[in-house]
Write a protein that holds these residues in place. Sequence first.
Motif, PDB file in Angstrom:
ATOM      1  N   ASP A   2     -16.640  19.884 -11.463  1.00  0.00           N
ATOM      2  CA  ASP A   2     -18.224  19.191 -10.550  1.00  0.00           C
ATOM      3  C   ASP A   2     -18.677  17.702 -10.977  1.00  0.00           C
ATOM      4  OD1 ASP A   2     -19.817  19.218 -12.828  1.00  0.00           O
ATOM      5  OD2 ASP A   2     -20.222  21.545 -12.633  1.00  0.00           O
ATOM      6  N   ALA A   3     -19.618  17.176 -10.057  1.00  0.00           N
ATOM      7  CA  ALA A   3     -19.971  15.917 -10.367  1.00  0.00           C
ATOM      8  C   ALA A   3     -20.758  15.717 -11.606  1.00  0.00           C
ATOM      9  CB  ALA A   3     -21.070  15.473  -9.323  1.00  0.00           C
ATOM     10  N   ALA A   4     -21.595  16.695 -12.270  1.00  0.00           N
ATOM     11  CA  ALA A   4     -22.360  16.388 -13.350  1.00  0.00           C
ATOM     12  C   ALA A   4     -21.309  16.551 -14.579  1.00  0.00           C
ATOM     13  CB  ALA A   4     -22.836  17.553 -13.963  1.00  0.00           C
ATOM     14  N   MET A   5     -20.243  17.379 -14.471  1.00  0.00           N
ATOM     15  CA  MET A   5     -19.224  17.351 -15.818  1.00  0.00           C
ATOM     16  C   MET A   5     -18.569  16.051 -15.521  1.00  0.00           C
ATOM     17  SD  MET A   5     -16.456  20.228 -16.409  1.00  0.00           S
ATOM     18  CE  MET A   5     -17.758  21.547 -16.525  1.00  0.00           C
ATOM     19  N   HIS A   6     -18.143  15.388 -14.300  1.00  0.00           N
ATOM     20  CA  HIS A   6     -17.509  14.165 -14.445  1.00  0.00           C
ATOM     21  C   HIS A   6     -18.196  13.058 -14.919  1.00  0.00           C
ATOM     22  CE1 HIS A   6     -15.592  10.670 -12.449  1.00  0.00           C
ATOM     23  NE2 HIS A   6     -14.337  11.279 -12.193  1.00  0.00           N
ATOM     24  N   ARG A   7     -19.564  13.308 -14.786  1.00  0.00           N
ATOM     25  CA  ARG A   7     -20.532  12.200 -15.091  1.00  0.00           C
ATOM     26  C   ARG A   7     -20.597  12.202 -16.730  1.00  0.00           C
ATOM     27  NH1 ARG A   7     -26.408  10.983 -12.936  1.00  0.00           N
ATOM     28  NH2 ARG A   7     -26.976   9.173 -14.406  1.00  0.00           N
ATOM     29  N   TYR A   8     -20.779  13.428 -17.231  1.00  0.00           N
ATOM     30  CA  TYR A   8     -21.425  13.448 -18.617  1.00  0.00           C
ATOM     31  C   TYR A   8     -20.177  13.750 -19.441  1.00  0.00           C
ATOM     32  CZ  TYR A   8     -26.184  13.393 -16.882  1.00  0.00           C
ATOM     33  OH  TYR A   8     -27.256  13.052 -16.180  1.00  0.00           O
ATOM     34  N   LEU A   9     -18.987  14.266 -19.201  1.00  0.00           N
ATOM     35  CA  LEU A   9     -17.864  14.723 -20.111  1.00  0.00           C
ATOM     36  C   LEU A   9     -17.428  13.485 -20.915  1.00  0.00           C
ATOM     37  CD1 LEU A   9     -15.646  16.260 -21.278  1.00  0.00           C
ATOM     38  CD2 LEU A   9     -14.166  15.809 -19.207  1.00  0.00           C
ATOM     39  N   PRO A  10     -17.296  12.225 -20.696  1.00  0.00           N
ATOM     40  CA  PRO A  10     -17.078  10.991 -21.345  1.00  0.00           C
ATOM     41  C   PRO A  10     -18.141  10.793 -22.549  1.00  0.00           C
ATOM     42  CG  PRO A  10     -16.785  10.443 -19.145  1.00  0.00           C
ATOM     43  CD  PRO A  10     -17.495  11.614 -19.100  1.00  0.00           C
ATOM     44  N   TRP A  11     -19.580  11.177 -22.133  1.00  0.00           N
ATOM     45  CA  TRP A  11     -20.392  11.018 -23.269  1.00  0.00           C
ATOM     46  C   TRP A  11     -20.424  11.879 -24.280  1.00  0.00           C
ATOM     47  CZ3 TRP A  11     -24.193   7.362 -23.448  1.00  0.00           C
ATOM     48  CH2 TRP A  11     -24.387   6.462 -22.409  1.00  0.00           C
ATOM     49  N   VAL A  12     -19.939  13.290 -23.876  1.00  0.00           N
ATOM     50  CA  VAL A  12     -19.607  14.276 -24.897  1.00  0.00           C
ATOM     51  C   VAL A  12     -18.527  13.883 -26.108  1.00  0.00           C
ATOM     52  CG1 VAL A  12     -19.180  16.692 -25.195  1.00  0.00           C
ATOM     53  CG2 VAL A  12     -20.412  16.167 -23.371  1.00  0.00           C
ATOM     54  N   VAL A  13     -17.461  13.445 -25.274  1.00  0.00           N
ATOM     55  CA  VAL A  13     -16.352  12.938 -25.993  1.00  0.00           C
ATOM     56  C   VAL A  13     -16.648  11.812 -26.899  1.00  0.00           C
ATOM     57  CG1 VAL A  13     -13.739  12.342 -26.040  1.00  0.00           C
ATOM     58  CG2 VAL A  13     -14.701  14.204 -24.443  1.00  0.00           C
ATOM     59  N   ALA A  14     -17.388  10.947 -26.327  1.00  0.00           N
ATOM     60  CA  ALA A  14     -17.942   9.680 -27.311  1.00  0.00           C
ATOM     61  C   ALA A  14     -18.641   9.837 -28.239  1.00  0.00           C
ATOM     62  CB  ALA A  14     -18.606   8.786 -26.145  1.00  0.00           C
ATOM     63  N   LEU A  15     -19.747  10.910 -28.069  1.00  0.00           N
ATOM     64  CA  LEU A  15     -20.465  11.669 -29.306  1.00  0.00           C
ATOM     65  C   LEU A  15     -19.564  12.123 -30.435  1.00  0.00           C
ATOM     66  CD1 LEU A  15     -23.228  12.228 -30.180  1.00  0.00           C
ATOM     67  CD2 LEU A  15     -22.792  14.394 -29.304  1.00  0.00           C
ATOM     68  N   ALA A  16     -18.476  12.683 -30.089  1.00  0.00           N
ATOM     69  CA  ALA A  16     -17.356  13.295 -31.192  1.00  0.00           C
ATOM     70  C   ALA A  16     -16.747  12.310 -31.813  1.00  0.00           C
ATOM     71  CB  ALA A  16     -16.659  13.979 -30.273  1.00  0.00           C
ATOM     72  N   PHE A  17     -16.409  11.026 -31.048  1.00  0.00           N
ATOM     73  CA  PHE A  17     -15.904   9.902 -31.659  1.00  0.00           C
ATOM     74  C   PHE A  17     -16.702   9.516 -32.685  1.00  0.00           C
ATOM     75  CE2 PHE A  17     -12.362  10.595 -28.986  1.00  0.00           C
ATOM     76  CZ  PHE A  17     -11.624   9.564 -28.784  1.00  0.00           C
ATOM     77  N   PHE A  18     -17.876   9.468 -32.083  1.00  0.00           N
ATOM     78  CA  PHE A  18     -18.989   8.555 -33.003  1.00  0.00           C
ATOM     79  C   PHE A  18     -19.357   9.285 -34.333  1.00  0.00           C
ATOM     80  CE2 PHE A  18     -23.402   8.551 -34.278  1.00  0.00           C
ATOM     81  CZ  PHE A  18     -23.358   7.058 -34.843  1.00  0.00           C
ATOM     82  N   MET A  19     -19.306  10.896 -34.305  1.00  0.00           N
ATOM     83  CA  MET A  19     -19.303  11.608 -35.510  1.00  0.00           C
ATOM     84  C   MET A  19     -18.189  11.608 -36.154  1.00  0.00           C
ATOM     85  SD  MET A  19     -20.581  15.216 -33.805  1.00  0.00           S
ATOM     86  CE  MET A  19     -20.686  16.008 -35.351  1.00  0.00           C
TER      87      MET A  19
END
Length: 470
Positions: A2-19
């Motif tokens: 869905d649109a929300a998942m498409h929009r926010y998924l990169p932020w979730v993965v980016a947070l993991a990269f940062f951690m």
Amino acid sequence: MDAAMHRYLPWVVALAFFMQTLDTTILNTALPGMARDLGENPLRMQSAVVAYLLTVALLIPASGWLADRLGTRSVFLWAIGLFSFGSLLCAISPSLQILVLARVLQGMGGALLVPVGRLVVLRAFPKDEFLKVMTFITLPGLVGPLLGPTLGGVLTQYASWHWIFLINLPVGLVGVLACRRYMPQLKGAGRQRFDWSGYVLFSLGLMLLSLALQGFGEHVVSMAICLVMLVAGVVCMMTYWLHATRTEAPLFSPALFAVPTFRIGLLGNVFARLGSGATPFLTPLFLQVGLGFSPSEAGLSMIPSVLGAMFTKTLAIRLIRWSGYRRVLIVNTLLLGVLIASFSLIPRDVGHVWLVIHLGVFGMVNSMQFTAMNTLTLGDLDERTASGGNSLLAVVMQLSMSLGVATSSAFLLLFSEGVARTDGAAMVPAFHATYLALGVMAGMAAFIFHQLRVDEGAKKETAESRMSES
């Protein structure tokens, strides 16, 4: 999706990269303070770093299979959970032994965060969006090393070293909530059999070799036990190679080593990173134990190195296209060895301006080395070998950094034998000798890159999209 998942998924993965990237750098400036609280010699704290790096190296090969089998959301949730729980155990560890065990648990989560995050982006976004999304999610990965040493030093000096682990808990909670909402549950199309026999042989071989080399340096176990582990590790690796030549779907195909650039790039990675991979561990120790810097001063002093690395990434590909891999890697590897060795010229009363320039130039050369080595190693792989080659490179990168930390610690203990570890002035020559030894080791990788074709990579497209982050 869905649109929300498409929009926010990169932020979730980016947070993991940062951690993950923050945790690999935040610990180094805190080690002397942790050693005082735990009643340990600061020169023997490398096991807390090696335990994490080695665990990540051992689990990376299984990350893709686990995601295919259990689903990306499930594995990602487990990764964040293990990483956060391991962080909590690190914060409350009463001894170095417990801390090392907690770091192993933390490494189990860290090993899955980045590979599974990269995999879900690859599967969830169309090919024409992949490079743009990957660029976005790797930016926090560059911020982590920038903040890590400074944040670790400030927290250690003005609060407590325990907070370098406790800050992962709220970040992990946000990650779990976001993952449950925006991470798709993607599984592999087929039920490909995982090479468990090969995985056990390969992992056991790496672990035994690493423990043997660390044991030789620390003298915590007898020479006989170290020799037994060394021989057993070599036997396991040789047995894995024989296994891989006779197995239909081995963990890492021997066909990878038929690609000359992959073979040379991988071997060069091992030796070059033995020197350069040790500097994030060794330099904060040198600044605090040898030069008498406070933890916050040591952390701030590491910023020029990261800024230099970020600046060079914009120039590396153009330089490789103009000069070719062979010239760039031979010259840059020799320059890297000289720069590591030149830390031996830094006196106890060094001025901050000279230190900033030295670390900034080192960061630029080090970043050029990683970018050139990684694009060389992966650039000629095809679709059949790309996945296995990328995984093996990631394992070698982690393992080389682990061995670099263990090697630098062994040199430091050897050269400081009979010296009072609390006497900073007396410790400076030991640090100088260690940097000289590491510089020679790193510079010798130039002989490996000399085997490349003269025109390798010159004036042609390089595989930027496959470039692994150093």
